[in-house]
Design a protein around this motif. Sequence first.
Motif, PDB file in Angstrom:
ATOM      1  N   VAL A  98      -6.264  -1.887  -0.071  1.00 25.64           N
ATOM      2  CA  VAL A  98      -5.295  -0.867  -0.458  1.00 25.64           C
ATOM      3  C   VAL A  98      -5.980   0.486  -0.403  1.00 25.64           C
ATOM      4  O   VAL A  98      -7.039   0.680  -0.995  1.00 25.64           O
ATOM      5  CB  VAL A  98      -4.756  -1.156  -1.884  1.00 25.64           C
TER       6      VAL A  98
ATOM      7  N   ASP B  60       0.829  -1.197   0.000  1.00 19.07           N
ATOM      8  CA  ASP B  60       0.000   0.000   0.000  1.00 19.07           C
ATOM      9  C   ASP B  60       0.870   1.256   0.000  1.00 19.07           C
ATOM     10  O   ASP B  60       1.569   1.534   0.961  1.00 19.07           O
ATOM     11  CB  ASP B  60      -0.942  -0.006   1.203  1.00 19.07           C
TER      12      ASP B  60
ATOM     13  N   GLU C 147       1.401  -0.787  -5.748  1.00 20.20           N
ATOM     14  CA  GLU C 147       0.608  -1.208  -4.596  1.00 20.20           C
ATOM     15  C   GLU C 147       1.426  -2.130  -3.703  1.00 20.20           C
ATOM     16  O   GLU C 147       1.303  -2.088  -2.484  1.00 20.20           O
ATOM     17  CB  GLU C 147      -0.650  -1.950  -5.048  1.00 20.20           C
TER      18      GLU C 147
END
Length: 178
Positions: A157, A122, A136
């Motif tokens: 996320v 994240d 990500e």
Amino acid sequence: MRFVNTLPLLLSLGVALGSAAAWALPSDRDQPIRVQADSAELDDKQGVAVYRGNVVITQGTLKITGDTVTITQDANGDVEVFTSVGKPAYYEQKPAVDKEIVKAYGLTIQYFAANERIILLDQAKVVQEGNTFEGEKIVYDTQRQIVNAGRATGANVSTPRPRIDMVIQPKKKEQKAQ
């Protein structure tokens, strides 16, 4: 959970952190480990230590920060995983004397000691010598020195990024003496 002596846990943490040799100066392993936090909750029976509040872990050039850092150990007392959570969590280390510090960010940073793998989740970002790598999820295998990046499937996320983003700086050419 109960509060217990932190020395065995810190020694195990040192072994785990010191094994990230591909991102580390060799002398980092021989340096003392310092953990600073607002509070610590340690449970030897469960093999879990949780540090909270502006956590800073240092060992030589290694620095890890986060709002919360959780360290889990196996039955033998060896560190299995440490997880740093922050906004963002942060990792830095100097890979060699002649190299700039590698900086890594993510809302979650996990280090798996057994296979020497670092996972940034994240808002993941790695910066080295002006080059950046964002996505990500970024997985770095320190033994094989392989980086994989992409979607963080199966994870919540906060900032979806369907594609990775890399910026590679041009190599500097040495100027010939005139």
